[in-house]
Each structure stands twice: as structure tokens, then as C-alpha cells.
Write a protein that holds these residues in place. Structure first.
Motif, PDB file in Angstrom:
ATOM      1  N   LYS A  28       0.831  -1.134   0.198  1.00  9.40           N
ATOM      2  CA  LYS A  28       0.004  -0.001  -0.020  1.00  9.40           C
ATOM      3  C   LYS A  28       0.933   1.295  -0.073  1.00  9.40           C
ATOM      4  CE  LYS A  28      -4.136   1.397   2.325  1.00  9.40           C
ATOM      5  NZ  LYS A  28      -5.088   0.927   1.208  1.00  9.40           N
ATOM      6  N   SER A  29       0.563   2.311  -0.818  1.00 18.16           N
ATOM      7  CA  SER A  29       1.368   3.579  -0.718  1.00 18.16           C
ATOM      8  C   SER A  29       1.293   4.130   0.734  1.00 18.16           C
ATOM      9  CB  SER A  29       0.736   4.386  -1.750  1.00 18.16           C
ATOM     10  OG  SER A  29       0.797   3.856  -3.333  1.00 18.16           O
ATOM     11  N   ALA A  30       2.623   4.636   1.009  1.00 18.45           N
ATOM     12  CA  ALA A  30       2.849   5.062   2.343  1.00 18.45           C
ATOM     13  C   ALA A  30       2.206   6.450   2.520  1.00 18.45           C
ATOM     14  CB  ALA A  30       4.387   5.272   2.346  1.00 18.45           C
ATOM     15  N   SER A  31       1.589   7.095   1.343  1.00 14.42           N
ATOM     16  CA  SER A  31       0.881   8.227   1.607  1.00 14.42           C
ATOM     17  C   SER A  31       0.243   8.829   0.416  1.00 14.42           C
ATOM     18  CB  SER A  31       2.047   9.461   1.711  1.00 14.42           C
ATOM     19  OG  SER A  31       2.696   9.714   0.638  1.00 14.42           O
ATOM     20  N   PRO A  32      -0.962   9.492   0.610  1.00 16.73           N
ATOM     21  CA  PRO A  32      -1.517   9.984  -0.686  1.00 16.73           C
ATOM     22  C   PRO A  32      -0.740  10.684  -1.619  1.00 16.73           C
ATOM     23  CG  PRO A  32      -2.963  10.447   1.190  1.00 16.73           C
ATOM     24  CD  PRO A  32      -1.210  10.119   1.670  1.00 16.73           C
ATOM     25  N   LYS A  33       0.362  11.269  -1.420  1.00 20.20           N
ATOM     26  CA  LYS A  33       1.191  12.013  -2.204  1.00 20.20           C
ATOM     27  C   LYS A  33       1.949  10.801  -2.982  1.00 20.20           C
ATOM     28  CE  LYS A  33       4.818  15.420  -3.025  1.00 20.20           C
ATOM     29  NZ  LYS A  33       5.554  16.203  -2.648  1.00 20.20           N
ATOM     30  N   GLN A  34       2.272   9.761  -2.396  1.00 19.81           N
ATOM     31  CA  GLN A  34       3.198   8.518  -3.078  1.00 19.81           C
ATOM     32  C   GLN A  34       2.068   7.955  -4.082  1.00 19.81           C
ATOM     33  OE1 GLN A  34       4.235   4.892  -1.055  1.00 19.81           O
ATOM     34  NE2 GLN A  34       6.276   5.346  -1.714  1.00 19.81           N
ATOM     35  N   ALA A  35       1.092   7.859  -3.369  1.00 19.24           N
ATOM     36  CA  ALA A  35      -0.002   6.961  -4.368  1.00 19.24           C
ATOM     37  C   ALA A  35      -0.202   7.652  -5.662  1.00 19.24           C
ATOM     38  CB  ALA A  35      -1.154   6.770  -3.583  1.00 19.24           C
ATOM     39  N   GLU A  36      -0.537   9.183  -5.437  1.00 25.04           N
ATOM     40  CA  GLU A  36      -0.667   9.830  -6.691  1.00 25.04           C
ATOM     41  C   GLU A  36       0.538   9.803  -7.672  1.00 25.04           C
ATOM     42  OE1 GLU A  36      -1.221  14.638  -7.565  1.00 25.04           O
ATOM     43  OE2 GLU A  36      -1.842  13.779  -5.528  1.00 25.04           O
ATOM     44  N   GLN A  37       1.887  10.001  -7.240  1.00 26.76           N
ATOM     45  CA  GLN A  37       2.965   9.769  -8.036  1.00 26.76           C
ATOM     46  C   GLN A  37       3.197   8.371  -8.719  1.00 26.76           C
ATOM     47  OE1 GLN A  37       5.852  10.839  -4.870  1.00 26.76           O
ATOM     48  NE2 GLN A  37       5.898  12.783  -5.492  1.00 26.76           N
ATOM     49  N   LEU A  38       2.734   7.408  -7.976  1.00 31.16           N
ATOM     50  CA  LEU A  38       3.018   6.007  -8.457  1.00 31.16           C
ATOM     51  C   LEU A  38       1.919   5.981  -9.740  1.00 31.16           C
ATOM     52  CD1 LEU A  38       3.555   3.862  -5.344  1.00 31.16           C
ATOM     53  CD2 LEU A  38       5.093   4.270  -7.230  1.00 31.16           C
ATOM     54  N   THR A  39       0.681   6.438  -9.306  1.00 27.31           N
ATOM     55  CA  THR A  39      -0.381   6.283 -10.250  1.00 27.31           C
ATOM     56  C   THR A  39      -0.290   6.969 -11.656  1.00 27.31           C
ATOM     57  OG1 THR A  39      -2.021   6.119  -8.609  1.00 27.31           O
ATOM     58  CG2 THR A  39      -2.819   6.845 -10.760  1.00 27.31           C
ATOM     59  N   ALA A  40       0.505   8.257 -11.230  1.00 31.33           N
ATOM     60  CA  ALA A  40       0.864   9.109 -12.567  1.00 31.33           C
ATOM     61  C   ALA A  40       1.967   8.473 -13.433  1.00 31.33           C
ATOM     62  CB  ALA A  40       1.457  10.517 -12.141  1.00 31.33           C
ATOM     63  N   VAL A  41       2.988   7.722 -12.732  1.00 32.63           N
ATOM     64  CA  VAL A  41       3.850   7.134 -13.565  1.00 32.63           C
ATOM     65  C   VAL A  41       3.248   5.908 -14.227  1.00 32.63           C
ATOM     66  CG1 VAL A  41       5.982   5.913 -13.290  1.00 32.63           C
ATOM     67  CG2 VAL A  41       5.947   7.960 -12.099  1.00 32.63           C
ATOM     68  N   TYR A  42       2.623   5.060 -13.577  1.00 27.19           N
ATOM     69  CA  TYR A  42       1.860   4.112 -14.054  1.00 27.19           C
ATOM     70  C   TYR A  42       1.155   4.255 -15.514  1.00 27.19           C
ATOM     71  CZ  TYR A  42      -0.623  -0.283 -14.747  1.00 27.19           C
ATOM     72  OH  TYR A  42      -0.963  -1.335 -15.053  1.00 27.19           O
ATOM     73  N   ASP A  43       0.319   5.413 -15.193  1.00 28.89           N
ATOM     74  CA  ASP A  43      -0.610   5.903 -16.155  1.00 28.89           C
ATOM     75  C   ASP A  43       0.006   6.267 -17.549  1.00 28.89           C
ATOM     76  OD1 ASP A  43      -2.791   5.105 -14.698  1.00 28.89           O
ATOM     77  OD2 ASP A  43      -3.366   7.183 -14.352  1.00 28.89           O
ATOM     78  N   LYS A  44       0.935   6.985 -17.184  1.00 30.71           N
ATOM     79  CA  LYS A  44       1.908   7.777 -18.286  1.00 30.71           C
ATOM     80  C   LYS A  44       2.661   6.636 -19.239  1.00 30.71           C
ATOM     81  CE  LYS A  44       6.096  10.580 -19.006  1.00 30.71           C
ATOM     82  NZ  LYS A  44       7.221   9.631 -19.665  1.00 30.71           N
ATOM     83  N   GLN A  45       3.004   5.410 -18.477  1.00 32.96           N
ATOM     84  CA  GLN A  45       3.455   4.307 -19.348  1.00 32.96           C
ATOM     85  C   GLN A  45       2.359   3.643 -20.052  1.00 32.96           C
ATOM     86  OE1 GLN A  45       6.680   1.714 -17.528  1.00 32.96           O
ATOM     87  NE2 GLN A  45       6.670   3.393 -16.091  1.00 32.96           N
ATOM     88  N   VAL A  46       1.058   3.537 -19.542  1.00 33.73           N
ATOM     89  CA  VAL A  46       0.219   2.920 -20.374  1.00 33.73           C
ATOM     90  C   VAL A  46      -0.227   3.846 -21.538  1.00 33.73           C
ATOM     91  CG1 VAL A  46      -2.417   1.887 -20.307  1.00 33.73           C
ATOM     92  CG2 VAL A  46      -0.830   1.488 -18.328  1.00 33.73           C
ATOM     93  N   PHE A  47      -0.333   5.195 -20.939  1.00 36.24           N
ATOM     94  CA  PHE A  47      -0.641   6.067 -22.272  1.00 36.24           C
ATOM     95  C   PHE A  47       0.324   6.002 -23.493  1.00 36.24           C
ATOM     96  CE2 PHE A  47      -3.382   8.995 -19.478  1.00 36.24           C
ATOM     97  CZ  PHE A  47      -4.187   8.975 -20.153  1.00 36.24           C
ATOM     98  N   GLU A  48       1.616   5.618 -22.898  1.00 34.00           N
ATOM     99  CA  GLU A  48       2.627   5.574 -24.071  1.00 34.00           C
ATOM    100  C   GLU A  48       2.600   4.125 -24.951  1.00 34.00           C
ATOM    101  OE1 GLU A  48       6.263   5.871 -21.657  1.00 34.00           O
ATOM    102  OE2 GLU A  48       6.193   8.054 -21.799  1.00 34.00           O
ATOM    103  N   TRP A  49       2.161   3.148 -24.179  1.00 34.01           N
ATOM    104  CA  TRP A  49       1.723   2.166 -25.011  1.00 34.01           C
ATOM    105  C   TRP A  49       0.708   2.317 -25.856  1.00 34.01           C
ATOM    106  CZ3 TRP A  49       0.531  -3.272 -22.526  1.00 34.01           C
ATOM    107  CH2 TRP A  49       0.577  -4.434 -23.377  1.00 34.01           C
ATOM    108  N   LEU A  50      -0.569   3.047 -25.646  1.00 31.99           N
ATOM    109  CA  LEU A  50      -1.452   3.299 -26.286  1.00 31.99           C
ATOM    110  C   LEU A  50      -1.288   4.109 -27.655  1.00 31.99           C
ATOM    111  CD1 LEU A  50      -4.465   4.118 -23.680  1.00 31.99           C
ATOM    112  CD2 LEU A  50      -4.613   2.348 -25.516  1.00 31.99           C
ATOM    113  N   ASP A  51      -0.245   5.123 -27.310  1.00 38.86           N
ATOM    114  CA  ASP A  51       0.226   5.981 -28.255  1.00 38.86           C
ATOM    115  C   ASP A  51       0.974   5.083 -29.390  1.00 38.86           C
ATOM    116  OD1 ASP A  51      -0.887   8.106 -26.980  1.00 38.86           O
ATOM    117  OD2 ASP A  51       0.988   8.835 -26.339  1.00 38.86           O
ATOM    118  N   LYS A  52       1.827   4.110 -28.657  1.00 41.19           N
ATOM    119  CA  LYS A  52       2.515   3.408 -29.886  1.00 41.19           C
ATOM    120  C   LYS A  52       1.671   2.436 -30.384  1.00 41.19           C
ATOM    121  CE  LYS A  52       7.084   1.262 -29.215  1.00 41.19           C
ATOM    122  NZ  LYS A  52       7.934   2.221 -28.655  1.00 41.19           N
ATOM    123  N   VAL A  53       0.769   1.934 -30.143  1.00 39.76           N
ATOM    124  CA  VAL A  53      -0.318   1.213 -30.797  1.00 39.76           C
ATOM    125  C   VAL A  53      -0.920   2.022 -31.973  1.00 39.76           C
ATOM    126  CG1 VAL A  53      -2.506   0.166 -30.665  1.00 39.76           C
ATOM    127  CG2 VAL A  53      -0.689  -0.378 -29.038  1.00 39.76           C
ATOM    128  N   GLY A  54      -1.396   3.464 -31.681  1.00 35.69           N
ATOM    129  CA  GLY A  54      -1.945   4.228 -32.325  1.00 35.69           C
ATOM    130  C   GLY A  54      -1.114   4.542 -33.334  1.00 35.69           C
TER     131      GLY A  54
END
Length: 185
Positions: free
Chosen positions: A78-104
Motif C-alpha cells: 500500500k502506498s505510504a502516503s496519498p502523495k506517493q499514491a498519486e506519484q505512482l499512479t501518474a507514472v503508471y498511467d504515463k507508461q500505459v498512455f505511451e503504450w496506447l500511443d505506440k499502438v496508435g
């Protein structure tokens, strides 16, 4: 629209691995990383990958770890703090967006092959693009991000427009209509 939207993810599955350095080890490492990506894991650091926790994610990554050579460990955290959860989520989403862009990015190439009458090449590219989108849909549904889902629907509709240029944008198999503006997000 997703049934369950999660803007921020706090619970994660971590995967650490140590696969020996050798010619065979490099091939095993590559296979492991590709399989991890298709399970929905993204890189945190060189030997640490993570993904949002879900029963499907746990099953997929545990199965992958059990079948891998080397030392592969699956952790739940579990993320240690809401800020860490937000950062991890942003990095995760960025990599999935990049994969979607690569498919596009495949779509203009498909259109070019279709225009030149390279039907077999276009067919192969369409099949692989659809397979990648199917994998991404599972990842996105487990993640629960509306923005990722909207981008997915945009790419899916753009593929349909590429393959059937006279077709109008239509709901995808998940029942959502998206305007072209979401592709610019």
C-alpha cells in the motif's frame, strides 16, 4: 464510461526479479519483461515492476513469477502516503498512455499498406494491433482510469476508421462513443 473509476491507486503488486546474466539469461529476462508488460506491470526501477492490485493482476503476475527462471518475488503493498499514491499512479498511467500511443502509431502504416494493396501485411498489422488493444483494455479496466479508457476508445475507433474509412465512429464493444478530442489529451 467505466463502472468503477479510480483516479488514484493506493494498493499495488510489486515484482522484483533477478535473472542471471548470460546469453540464455538475457533471453529469459526479455521474455519475462514482455510477459510482465502484457500482464499490466510497468517499470519502477531496473528490477522492480508494479501494477495496480486486483485479483486478476495477482493471478497473472503470480503465474508469471512461478514459471520464471531466476529469483522472482511478488509483493503486495500500500502506498505510504496519498502523495506517493498519486506519484505512482501518474507514472503508471504515463507508461500505459505511451503504450496506447505506440499502438496508435501503427494506424498510418496500416492505412499505407491498405492503400498500396499490401493486404497480407495490413491484415497482419491489424491483427497484432487488435491483440495489443485487447491486452490494453484488460489493463485499463483493472486500473480503472477513465482517461486511459477514453484514449483506448479513441484508438479503437481510429483503427476502425482506418480499416473501414466509410464507417462512422461507433460505440466499441464496451459501449462508449468518443469524440476525436480525447486523442489529444
Amino acid at each position: 464510461m467505466l463502472e468503477s473509476v479510480k483516479e488514484i491507486v493506493a494498493d499495488w503488486v510489486l515484482v522484483t526479479y533477478d535473472i542471471r546474466v548470460s546469453k540464455e539469461g538475457l533471453a529469459k529476462r526479455r521474455d519475462f519483461l514482455v510477459a510482465g508488460k502484457y500482464a499490466g506491470a510497468v517499470m519502477h526501477t531496473e528490477s522492480v515492476y508494479y501494477m495496480p492490485m486486483s485479483p486478476e493482476a495477482i493471478e497473472a503476475i503470480t503465474k508469471l513469477a512461478d514459471g520464471s527462471e531466476g529469483q522472482v518475488t511478488v509483493w503486495f503493498t500500500k502506498s505510504a502516503s496519498p502523495k506517493q499514491a498519486e506519484q505512482l499512479t501518474a507514472v503508471y498511467d504515463k507508461q500505459v498512455f505511451e503504450w496506447l500511443d505506440k499502438v496508435g502509431e501503427r494506424l498510418p502504416k496500416i492505412a499505407d499498406h491498405l492503400a498500396k494493396g499490401h493486404d497480407k501485411m495490413a491484415s497482419n498489422m491489424i491483427e497484432k494491433t487488435e491483440q495489443a488493444l485487447d491486452v490494453l483494455l484488460g489493463i485499463i479496466m483493472r486500473r480503472g482510469s477513465q482517461k486511459l479508457f477514453d484514449r483506448y476508445v479513441g484508438v479503437k475507433n481510429a483503427l476502425k476508421q482506418t480499416v473501414e474509412p466509410t464507417a462512422s465512429p461507433a460505440p466499441t464493444e464496451v459501449g462508449v462513443v468518443l469524440t476525436g478530442a480525447a486523442l489529444e489529451q
